[in-house]
Design an enzyme around this catalytic site. Structure first.
Site, short mmCIF file in Angstrom:
data_model
loop_
_atom_site.label_atom_id
_atom_site.label_comp_id
_atom_site.label_asym_id
_atom_site.label_seq_id
_atom_site.Cartn_x
_atom_site.Cartn_y
_atom_site.Cartn_z
CE LYS A 121 50.35 52.49 30.55
NZ LYS A 121 49.85 51.17 29.71
CG ASP A 139 47.77 51.69 34.81
OD1 ASP A 139 47.89 52.25 35.58
OD2 ASP A 139 47.96 50.68 34.50
#
Length: 216
Positions: A121, A139
């Site tokens: 991420k 997220d």
């Protein structure tokens, strides 16, 4: 409404609401963005932006950062939480950037994900926002909203990322992931909408009666 129809509507709605998508984390270069994203783990962007000026005043590049001790870094970033782990990652990755990449942040998913404290991420955010490489960082905001909007049944962010990439044009990924985050913060909050209240949730599922429980 079919899944792709929902996705197309969401793109239109978000573009109308958020035609401009400033990067939420304050930074001045690729390195400061990388550090800010690393610090944002389990911490709000607002708090990160309050903490990083003091850190970057001392070190806004890998060479200067590695001259600080881990304790110095830890003391500055303490308000962001997880400071022992984050300070070690910042110190170690700075040394690696200097020794293996000439002090520069590599524009490569593979090389970024080798760095301490940098997962997929974080690498995706840096690739998208620093290097303008198409990526779709997922997220908790995006994971939750994608489920509420019926874009994925994924039980984790990996599956949600795969499903969203299939639905949305590649050229939109970098902007769209920010638009979804902005929308989640303003309209589709974790403890208020539950897939029932915000404009997009009501539009894509007008007959929904029960809350959407996020699969994590």
């Amino acid at each position: 409404m079919l899944k792709q129809e929902r996705a197309d509507y969401i793109v239109e709605a978000l573009e109308e609401l958020y035609p401009e998508t400033p990067v939420p984390l304050d930074h001045t270069n690729e390195f400061t963005l990388l550090i800010a994203v690393l610090l944002s783990a389990q911490c709000t962007d607002e708090r990160v932006n309050q903490v990083t000026p003091a850190l970057f005043a001392k070190a806004d590049n890998a060479r200067d950062m590695m001259k600080l001790s881990q304790d110095e870094i830890k003391e500055i970033i303490k308000p962001c939480g997880l400071s022992p782990r984050k300070s070690k990652a910042i110190y170690d990755l700075s040394r690696i950037l200097v020794s293996e990449h000439g002090g520069e942040v590599p524009a490569s998913f593979e090389e970024l994900e080798k760095l301490p404290g940098v997962g997929h991420k974080t690498a995706s955010v840096v690739m998208a926002q620093a290097f303008d490489v198409p990526a779709f960082p997922v997220d908790t905001h995006i994971h939750r909203l994608a489920q509420r909007w019926g874009l994925t049944k994924g039980k984790n962010v990996v599956q949600t990322e795969e499903d969203c990439k299939k639905l949305f044009p590649r050229k939109l990924w970098n902007k769209l992931h920010l638009q979804i985050i902005f929308y989640g913060r303003e309209y589709c909050k974790a403890r208020s909408c539950f897939g029932l209240e915000c404009p997009i949730c009501r539009h894509v599922y007008p007959n929904r009666k029960s809350k959407v429980e996020t699969k994590k």
